[in-house]
Design a protein around this motif. Sequence first.
Motif, PDB file in Angstrom:
ATOM      1  N   VAL A 110      -4.292   6.706  -4.133  1.00  0.00           N
ATOM      2  CA  VAL A 110      -4.690   5.943  -5.334  1.00  0.00           C
ATOM      3  C   VAL A 110      -3.552   5.025  -5.774  1.00  0.00           C
ATOM      4  CG1 VAL A 110      -5.297   6.169  -7.767  1.00  0.00           C
ATOM      5  CG2 VAL A 110      -6.393   7.634  -6.074  1.00  0.00           C
ATOM      6  N   ARG A 111      -2.326   5.537  -5.739  1.00  0.00           N
ATOM      7  CA  ARG A 111      -1.194   4.705  -6.144  1.00  0.00           C
ATOM      8  C   ARG A 111      -1.051   3.510  -5.213  1.00  0.00           C
ATOM      9  NH1 ARG A 111       1.917   8.473  -6.435  1.00  0.00           N
ATOM     10  NH2 ARG A 111       2.823   8.411  -4.347  1.00  0.00           N
ATOM     11  N   ALA A 112      -1.222   3.742  -3.919  1.00  0.00           N
ATOM     12  CA  ALA A 112      -1.108   2.631  -2.962  1.00  0.00           C
ATOM     13  C   ALA A 112      -2.222   1.603  -3.175  1.00  0.00           C
ATOM     14  CB  ALA A 112      -1.148   3.178  -1.535  1.00  0.00           C
ATOM     15  N   ARG A 113      -3.463   2.116  -3.439  1.00  0.00           N
ATOM     16  CA  ARG A 113      -4.559   1.163  -3.636  1.00  0.00           C
ATOM     17  C   ARG A 113      -4.391   0.389  -4.940  1.00  0.00           C
ATOM     18  NH1 ARG A 113      -4.132   2.646   0.502  1.00  0.00           N
ATOM     19  NH2 ARG A 113      -5.633   3.566   1.955  1.00  0.00           N
ATOM     20  N   ARG A 114      -3.873   1.024  -5.953  1.00  0.00           N
ATOM     21  CA  ARG A 114      -3.646   0.311  -7.216  1.00  0.00           C
ATOM     22  C   ARG A 114      -2.552  -0.747  -7.055  1.00  0.00           C
ATOM     23  NH1 ARG A 114      -4.074   5.332 -11.529  1.00  0.00           N
ATOM     24  NH2 ARG A 114      -6.345   5.178 -11.876  1.00  0.00           N
ATOM     25  N   GLU A 115      -1.523  -0.383  -6.319  1.00  0.00           N
ATOM     26  CA  GLU A 115      -0.466  -1.370  -6.087  1.00  0.00           C
ATOM     27  C   GLU A 115      -1.005  -2.564  -5.308  1.00  0.00           C
ATOM     28  OE1 GLU A 115       2.592   0.687  -4.078  1.00  0.00           O
ATOM     29  OE2 GLU A 115       3.274   1.813  -5.859  1.00  0.00           O
ATOM     30  N   ARG A 116      -1.867  -2.288  -4.331  1.00  0.00           N
ATOM     31  CA  ARG A 116      -2.431  -3.411  -3.569  1.00  0.00           C
ATOM     32  C   ARG A 116      -3.338  -4.260  -4.457  1.00  0.00           C
ATOM     33  NH1 ARG A 116      -2.986  -5.219   1.512  1.00  0.00           N
ATOM     34  NH2 ARG A 116      -4.924  -6.286   2.063  1.00  0.00           N
ATOM     35  N   LEU A 117      -4.121  -3.616  -5.320  1.00  0.00           N
ATOM     36  CA  LEU A 117      -4.971  -4.387  -6.230  1.00  0.00           C
ATOM     37  C   LEU A 117      -4.115  -5.240  -7.172  1.00  0.00           C
ATOM     38  CD1 LEU A 117      -7.745  -1.767  -7.106  1.00  0.00           C
ATOM     39  CD2 LEU A 117      -8.068  -3.926  -5.893  1.00  0.00           C
ATOM     40  N   ALA A 118      -2.986  -4.645  -7.613  1.00  0.00           N
ATOM     41  CA  ALA A 118      -2.102  -5.428  -8.475  1.00  0.00           C
ATOM     42  C   ALA A 118      -1.532  -6.630  -7.726  1.00  0.00           C
ATOM     43  CB  ALA A 118      -0.975  -4.539  -9.002  1.00  0.00           C
ATOM     44  N   ARG A 119      -1.136  -6.442  -6.460  1.00  0.00           N
ATOM     45  CA  ARG A 119      -0.637  -7.564  -5.675  1.00  0.00           C
ATOM     46  C   ARG A 119      -1.752  -8.583  -5.412  1.00  0.00           C
ATOM     47  NH1 ARG A 119       4.252  -6.692  -3.075  1.00  0.00           N
ATOM     48  NH2 ARG A 119       3.993  -8.878  -2.442  1.00  0.00           N
ATOM     49  N   LEU A 120      -2.964  -8.083  -5.205  1.00  0.00           N
ATOM     50  CA  LEU A 120      -4.091  -9.002  -5.015  1.00  0.00           C
ATOM     51  C   LEU A 120      -4.342  -9.827  -6.273  1.00  0.00           C
ATOM     52  CD1 LEU A 120      -6.601  -6.776  -3.007  1.00  0.00           C
ATOM     53  CD2 LEU A 120      -5.456  -8.862  -2.197  1.00  0.00           C
ATOM     54  N   ALA A 121      -4.221  -9.154  -7.463  1.00  0.00           N
ATOM     55  CA  ALA A 121      -4.411  -9.885  -8.718  1.00  0.00           C
ATOM     56  C   ALA A 121      -3.352 -10.961  -8.881  1.00  0.00           C
ATOM     57  CB  ALA A 121      -4.374  -8.896  -9.884  1.00  0.00           C
ATOM     58  N   VAL A 122      -2.092 -10.635  -8.500  1.00  0.00           N
ATOM     59  CA  VAL A 122      -1.023 -11.634  -8.574  1.00  0.00           C
ATOM     60  C   VAL A 122      -1.313 -12.778  -7.608  1.00  0.00           C
ATOM     61  CG1 VAL A 122       1.421 -12.019  -8.101  1.00  0.00           C
ATOM     62  CG2 VAL A 122       0.697  -9.987  -9.368  1.00  0.00           C
ATOM     63  N   SER A 123      -1.742 -12.396  -6.398  1.00  0.00           N
ATOM     64  CA  SER A 123      -2.047 -13.427  -5.408  1.00  0.00           C
ATOM     65  C   SER A 123      -3.185 -14.325  -5.871  1.00  0.00           C
ATOM     66  CB  SER A 123      -2.397 -12.761  -4.074  1.00  0.00           C
ATOM     67  OG  SER A 123      -2.728 -13.741  -3.111  1.00  0.00           O
ATOM     68  N   GLU A 124      -4.186 -13.741  -6.501  1.00  0.00           N
ATOM     69  CA  GLU A 124      -5.297 -14.548  -6.996  1.00  0.00           C
ATOM     70  C   GLU A 124      -4.841 -15.484  -8.126  1.00  0.00           C
ATOM     71  OE1 GLU A 124      -8.422 -11.939  -8.056  1.00  0.00           O
ATOM     72  OE2 GLU A 124      -8.903 -11.358  -5.988  1.00  0.00           O
ATOM     73  N   GLU A 125      -3.917 -15.003  -8.977  1.00  0.00           N
ATOM     74  CA  GLU A 125      -3.387 -15.867 -10.021  1.00  0.00           C
ATOM     75  C   GLU A 125      -2.631 -17.053  -9.423  1.00  0.00           C
ATOM     76  OE1 GLU A 125      -3.732 -16.025 -13.210  1.00  0.00           O
ATOM     77  OE2 GLU A 125      -5.026 -14.234 -13.354  1.00  0.00           O
TER      78      GLU A 125
END
Length: 923
Positions: free
Chosen positions: A761-776
Amino acid sequence: MSGWFRQLFAPRWQHPDAERRQQAASQLDPLQQEGRDALERLARDDDARVRQAALSRLDDIDLLVTLFDTHPSPELRARLAALLVGAAGNTPLDRRVDHVAQLGDQQLLQEIALHGDNQQLRLAAVAALHDDDEDALIVQACENGIAAVRHAAAARVTSETGLQQLSRRARRDKQVARLARERLNAMRADAAQQAEAEAERERILSALEQHGHHAWEPLYAGRYRHLQREWEALKDLPSAEQERRYQDACLLCRKTLTDHDAQQHVHAALDQRREDADQTREGLLEALEETLEGLRRGEHLAAQDIDSLRAQKRLLATRWQALSDHHAPDDTLRQRYDHALEEYDRIGHAWERFRARAAELDQALTACDRQALQTLLTACAWPDDLPPTSLLARAQRIAEQQQAPRNAPDPAQFQREVDELGVLLERGAFKSASRLHQRLRQRLEQLPDDTRRQHRPTLKRLGAQLAELRDWRGFVAGPKRDQLCQAIAELAEDTQLSEAALDRRHRQLVKEWASLGDAAADRELSTHFRACSDRIHQRLAPWRASLDAERQRNLESREALCEQLEALLDKPDPAADPDALRDIRDRAREQWRRYSPVPRDRAEAIGRRFGRVRHGLQALIDQRAQAIAAAKRELIDAAQALLDGDQPSQRRADQAKHLQQRWRALGRAPKGEEQTLWREFRDICDRIFASREAERHDRAQRAQRQLDAMQALIDRLDGWQPTSTADATTLDTAIAEAEALEPLPAGRRSDGMRRRWSGIVRARRERLARLAVSEEVSRWQSLQPLLNAHLAADAAALDGQPAADVAADDSLGGDLLSAHRLRNARRREPPPASDIEESLARLRVHLALLAGSRVGQQDDPLRLAIQVERLNEGLGREMSKAEELHEVLRELFATGPVASELWQREAQELDAIFTQLLRLPPP
């Protein structure tokens, strides 16, 4: 000279010089038989260079394998490896695979597995490696260049040490390391489970061994069956020692149960003997009562009837006393027995009174003295319900007749007496017949002439029979008396016999002498017999005195035993244990039998006393047993209430165990009822424990299903990688599913699952956070045309042209549209250039902090200020990295007007930062 010629004309490959042989080997043709044979011999040469040259010319793998089996060498191993791996020769792959499958050299197989030119060949080499050579398998699993070969080698590593090495050394293939760790964890889990199962088996075995040394109790068999079921439910196989211990413990338990069953059979046999004794008593008593009733219903009472009655009474008394020593009679039988003895005593006393006056009655009848007869009949006081004897009947008839002249006897009465004389002679009653014959002869002369002539022949004939009977009695009794006198004289002189045997033989002889009566009576023989008997009595006097003393001591011991039991019955303990009372009863029986014999005149009385005491003790035992039975019925009701209640199964089982402890503490109920109550109570307890086991099984199944569902969820999420921020709902759904499965069962597997789940879960949340940054960042890059338009308008405004607003696209909305409008407004009223430059520097440093990039030394004050500001803002609500990036980009978009030189200077660093922010973590 011959050796020189051989050397001169020998082939070159046989030359003594190794170099010459090496050159010759390179020229030999392996396709020809001679060249092939020469190369085969050179392959076994002592020189390594010659061997290598010869082997380089041979491509036949079969020949090389044969040579390797007989003459192995490093060069031959290298040549075989080159041919098998495909580096040399043209051997087809399928043949090479077949050769590899038949090889036994482990080093050669390792080399083929590492350098083979085909995956199938390498797999065959790995398959041919020995299972016990785990080091070679680990090398292949870690260093082989083909993944399938690595996985095949790793799959054959089974030891814990090998898996540990494999998990540490498998840097090249993470899947191999992961599989090794999983198998190692599974092996450790299996080892832990095996240890737990072994501990459980040892616990059951220890409990069974302890149970085998316990004494029997009502729950003994149920506990034994429960331990057996637990032992049989274990899935693993026991060791030979454990099996032996289990069988020994089972033998002990079965022996305890068998001993208890045997004891129960003994008690049942005692009860059966008690019932048989009661039936025997009742039969003897009925026989005596029938005899007494028969005496009352008969026509005449004779001495033979009294003798038979006395013998029957002695038999009854002896048997009654013997049975009473073991089993006391009940009150009804005792009362009937006492009443029969009273009737017997009444008849016996009447007979003794008659016997005491029989001779006088006979004389009075002979003399026809009616007055004396009347007096004697009154003194006899013969009972009215008892038939009279023949003598009493005649006396009563004569007494009832009126006084008649002596010279005129009644002819009818005379005829009846004549008939009675015939009956007496037929029965052999010599004495009565002799007296009656004498009386009839006296009265015959008083009859009339015709009556006298009629009865004289009959009376004469009966007299002859009487004389014949007298002679016969003397003929029979004479030798018998001589024999008895001789036997008693020899017995009096015999000093070898013991006192008991002497007394028994003496009593027998006296009884036989008395049975002869006065037949062939001789005064000299009688005196001799009596003298010998007195000598024997005198000789037995000390023994009889000691026997009487022993009987008296036994009587005193029996009286003391009765007194102790009576004292116990006078003040009984209301809470006495019936088992203890039964033990007292059984020991009292043993002591009673040990205190034997006792004086005959006191035996019956003390026997009745002991019987009453034992009856009272048995009544007390039955009373306590009934109280225990009532208490056990209450326990059964309580157990049934537990079974019908809605309490948790574990609590019900604990309460049932408490009820079982109370059951064991109570003692035993009456025989027969105890088994019935126990079966009912045990059935209810078994059902309670079965419901607990069923609930445990259901709980274990639910826990297993819960763990399986959690494992499936973990595996599913482990194989899933989010590709956009929209996938956050998938992660939230999985987290909700995991929360629905909580709480997981306690255990190391659950702890491992939680740790793995948290990491995923921690790894998937970190990836989602990086994806959100990438989308920004991507969204920012999509704004470049609009940003360039603003930069162009800013440049025109800064050049002195009128400020113009830039038109925004319809897709722009939210806070970016507000930033767009703010920038147009700032272009109309521009702030100082220094503020804009400072704002751009601040935003650049802020973006560098978000991207994790390093900033220059000149920007350290800005970095510290921004960090402090971020900390202060995070006290209320901590923003995500994407949200913070959005705010910075929005502010960067709204900053203006910006000079072209300033923007060009800042844009390079901003592009580098955006490039770093666009980098996503590996899936």
